[in-house]
Design a protein around this motif. Sequence first.
Motif, PDB file in Angstrom:
ATOM      1  N   GLN A  96       1.015  -1.208  -0.326  1.00  7.82           N
ATOM      2  CA  GLN A  96       0.252   0.111  -0.017  1.00  7.82           C
ATOM      3  C   GLN A  96       0.839   1.214  -0.327  1.00  7.82           C
ATOM      4  O   GLN A  96       0.037   2.233  -0.719  1.00  7.82           O
ATOM      5  N   ARG A  97       1.696   1.414   0.828  1.00  5.50           N
ATOM      6  CA  ARG A  97       2.645   2.385   0.826  1.00  5.50           C
ATOM      7  C   ARG A  97       3.397   2.874  -0.635  1.00  5.50           C
ATOM      8  O   ARG A  97       3.574   3.783  -1.210  1.00  5.50           O
ATOM      9  N   VAL A  98       3.697   1.556  -1.240  1.00  2.00           N
ATOM     10  CA  VAL A  98       4.326   1.777  -3.096  1.00  2.00           C
ATOM     11  C   VAL A  98       2.979   2.004  -3.947  1.00  2.00           C
ATOM     12  O   VAL A  98       2.996   3.580  -4.721  1.00  2.00           O
ATOM     13  N   LYS A  99       1.929   2.034  -3.561  1.00  2.00           N
ATOM     14  CA  LYS A  99       1.115   2.720  -4.561  1.00  2.00           C
ATOM     15  C   LYS A  99       0.762   3.653  -3.957  1.00  2.00           C
ATOM     16  O   LYS A  99       0.193   4.679  -4.843  1.00  2.00           O
ATOM     17  N   ASP A 100       0.485   4.194  -2.911  1.00  2.00           N
ATOM     18  CA  ASP A 100       0.311   5.765  -2.142  1.00  2.00           C
ATOM     19  C   ASP A 100       1.637   6.317  -2.518  1.00  2.00           C
ATOM     20  O   ASP A 100       1.063   7.653  -3.237  1.00  2.00           O
ATOM     21  N   SER A 101       2.502   5.882  -2.262  1.00  2.00           N
ATOM     22  CA  SER A 101       3.885   7.163  -3.228  1.00  2.00           C
ATOM     23  C   SER A 101       3.402   7.581  -4.314  1.00  2.00           C
ATOM     24  O   SER A 101       3.816   8.269  -5.242  1.00  2.00           O
ATOM     25  N   MET A 102       3.362   6.396  -5.608  1.00  2.00           N
ATOM     26  CA  MET A 102       2.740   6.132  -7.001  1.00  2.00           C
ATOM     27  C   MET A 102       1.413   7.426  -7.394  1.00  2.00           C
ATOM     28  O   MET A 102       1.104   7.778  -8.765  1.00  2.00           O
ATOM     29  N   MET A 103       1.225   7.780  -6.321  1.00  2.00           N
ATOM     30  CA  MET A 103      -0.242   8.944  -6.393  1.00  2.00           C
ATOM     31  C   MET A 103      -0.032  10.401  -5.925  1.00  2.00           C
ATOM     32  O   MET A 103      -0.824  10.774  -6.088  1.00  2.00           O
ATOM     33  N   THR A 104       1.628  10.434  -5.653  1.00  2.00           N
ATOM     34  CA  THR A 104       1.355  11.375  -4.768  1.00  2.00           C
ATOM     35  C   THR A 104       1.610  13.175  -5.684  1.00  2.00           C
ATOM     36  O   THR A 104       1.407  13.649  -5.164  1.00  2.00           O
ATOM     37  N   ALA A 105       1.318  12.501  -6.822  1.00  2.00           N
ATOM     38  CA  ALA A 105       1.343  13.466  -7.911  1.00  2.00           C
ATOM     39  C   ALA A 105       1.511  13.120  -9.371  1.00  2.00           C
ATOM     40  O   ALA A 105       1.456  11.679  -9.179  1.00  2.00           O
ATOM     41  N   PRO A 106       1.467  13.814 -10.281  1.00  2.00           N
ATOM     42  CA  PRO A 106       1.376  12.312 -11.516  1.00  2.00           C
ATOM     43  C   PRO A 106       2.304  11.715 -11.720  1.00  2.00           C
ATOM     44  O   PRO A 106       3.581  12.037 -11.335  1.00  2.00           O
ATOM     45  N   VAL A 107       2.618  10.873 -12.938  1.00  2.00           N
ATOM     46  CA  VAL A 107       3.408  10.099 -13.918  1.00  2.00           C
ATOM     47  C   VAL A 107       3.552  10.485 -14.871  1.00  2.00           C
ATOM     48  O   VAL A 107       2.725  10.825 -14.559  1.00  2.00           O
ATOM     49  N   ILE A 108       4.825  10.868 -15.501  1.00  2.00           N
ATOM     50  CA  ILE A 108       4.633  10.980 -16.877  1.00  2.00           C
ATOM     51  C   ILE A 108       4.815   9.382 -17.813  1.00  2.00           C
ATOM     52  O   ILE A 108       6.339   8.979 -17.144  1.00  2.00           O
ATOM     53  N   ALA A 109       4.066   8.586 -17.982  1.00  2.00           N
ATOM     54  CA  ALA A 109       4.480   7.477 -18.126  1.00  2.00           C
ATOM     55  C   ALA A 109       4.948   8.054 -20.511  1.00  2.00           C
ATOM     56  O   ALA A 109       5.267   8.625 -20.891  1.00  2.00           O
ATOM     57  N   MET A 110       5.697   6.923 -20.449  1.00  2.00           N
ATOM     58  CA  MET A 110       6.065   6.446 -22.076  1.00  2.00           C
ATOM     59  C   MET A 110       6.292   5.420 -22.807  1.00  2.00           C
ATOM     60  O   MET A 110       6.693   4.518 -21.842  1.00  2.00           O
ATOM     61  N   CYS A 111       6.987   5.443 -24.187  1.00  2.00           N
ATOM     62  CA  CYS A 111       6.760   4.118 -24.785  1.00  2.00           C
ATOM     63  C   CYS A 111       8.078   4.661 -25.538  1.00  2.00           C
ATOM     64  O   CYS A 111       8.166   5.569 -26.226  1.00  2.00           O
ATOM     65  N   TRP A 112       9.175   3.614 -25.172  1.00  2.00           N
ATOM     66  CA  TRP A 112      10.466   3.717 -25.676  1.00  2.00           C
ATOM     67  C   TRP A 112      10.920   2.482 -26.627  1.00  2.00           C
ATOM     68  O   TRP A 112      10.334   1.720 -26.268  1.00  2.00           O
ATOM     69  N   GLN A 113      10.987   2.883 -27.874  1.00  2.00           N
ATOM     70  CA  GLN A 113      11.345   2.019 -28.763  1.00  2.00           C
ATOM     71  C   GLN A 113      13.048   1.767 -28.796  1.00  2.00           C
ATOM     72  O   GLN A 113      14.092   3.010 -29.025  1.00  2.00           O
ATOM     73  N   GLY A 114      13.649   0.677 -29.394  1.00  2.00           N
ATOM     74  CA  GLY A 114      14.653   0.587 -29.747  1.00  2.00           C
ATOM     75  C   GLY A 114      15.278  -1.214 -29.840  1.00  2.00           C
ATOM     76  O   GLY A 114      15.017  -2.072 -29.585  1.00  2.00           O
ATOM     77  N   VAL A 115      16.457  -1.658 -30.154  1.00  2.00           N
ATOM     78  CA  VAL A 115      16.813  -2.774 -30.662  1.00  2.00           C
ATOM     79  C   VAL A 115      17.123  -3.487 -29.367  1.00  2.00           C
ATOM     80  O   VAL A 115      17.915  -2.759 -28.541  1.00  2.00           O
ATOM     81  N   ASP A 116      16.382  -4.115 -28.581  1.00  2.00           N
ATOM     82  CA  ASP A 116      16.409  -5.175 -27.582  1.00  2.00           C
ATOM     83  C   ASP A 116      15.966  -4.109 -25.910  1.00  2.00           C
ATOM     84  O   ASP A 116      16.737  -3.857 -24.913  1.00  2.00           O
ATOM     85  N   ALA A 117      14.868  -2.819 -26.696  1.00  2.00           N
ATOM     86  CA  ALA A 117      14.834  -1.851 -25.852  1.00  2.00           C
ATOM     87  C   ALA A 117      14.924  -2.415 -24.300  1.00  2.00           C
ATOM     88  O   ALA A 117      14.767  -1.395 -23.464  1.00  2.00           O
ATOM     89  N   ILE A 118      13.870  -3.333 -24.067  1.00  2.00           N
ATOM     90  CA  ILE A 118      13.850  -3.916 -22.568  1.00  2.00           C
ATOM     91  C   ILE A 118      14.627  -3.901 -21.806  1.00  2.00           C
ATOM     92  O   ILE A 118      14.678  -3.279 -21.063  1.00  2.00           O
ATOM     93  N   ALA A 119      16.153  -5.157 -22.001  1.00  2.00           N
ATOM     94  CA  ALA A 119      16.875  -5.080 -21.148  1.00  2.00           C
ATOM     95  C   ALA A 119      17.312  -3.728 -21.322  1.00  2.00           C
ATOM     96  O   ALA A 119      18.174  -3.204 -20.414  1.00  2.00           O
TER      97      ALA A 119
END
Length: 155
Positions: free
Chosen positions: A61-84
């Motif tokens: 719950q503490r982690v979730k609460d922290s993630m709601m204290t202000a907005p986030v910026i969601a981004m989609c990044w692309q590249g070769v083997d971008a996830i790793a």
Amino acid sequence: MAIEKTLVLLKPCTLQRGLVGEITNIFERKGLHLCGVKMMQLTDEILSEHYAHLSSKPFFQRVKDSMMTAPVIAMCWQGVDAIAAVRALAGPTNGRNAAPGTIRGSYCMSFQENIVHASDSPETAAVELARFFKPEEIIEWKQCTFDYLYANDEF
Ligand code: ADP
């Protein structure tokens, strides 16, 4: 080797600390290709889904609460083997243990307030991108530097 898309969230601590531009610059400088970006105020509902793997932890719950204290910026990044590649840039979860030069190692002192979320596998990236973006919010556009970022047998 494959061209992949991954989800990054710039966490509330990053917005509060005025690090949005600086952290975004790290991904751009690396050569990753930005395919989606938006500011969102997260809810307990979406975070319960996103952090379901932590639901039995005392700090859930503490982690979730922290993630709601202000907005986030969601981004989609692309590249070769971008996830790793993005996970390697982020560094391990606890900023205090993260190597200098990684995002968490350079910008935070915390296990929780650790600047970014980054998808950890192709399966997770697909689910997470669909959680935070509508299909039309992911935009395919030509990265004109592509031929200078990769050899032609690297994708
Ligand atoms: P990661 O974000 O590195 O993939 P997890 O998925 O394990 O790590 O955890 C999600 C988020 O929950 C972390 O980024 C961090 O903010 C928080 N978290 C995880 N473990 C802890 C912990 N032991 N103490 C405090 N916060 C934690």
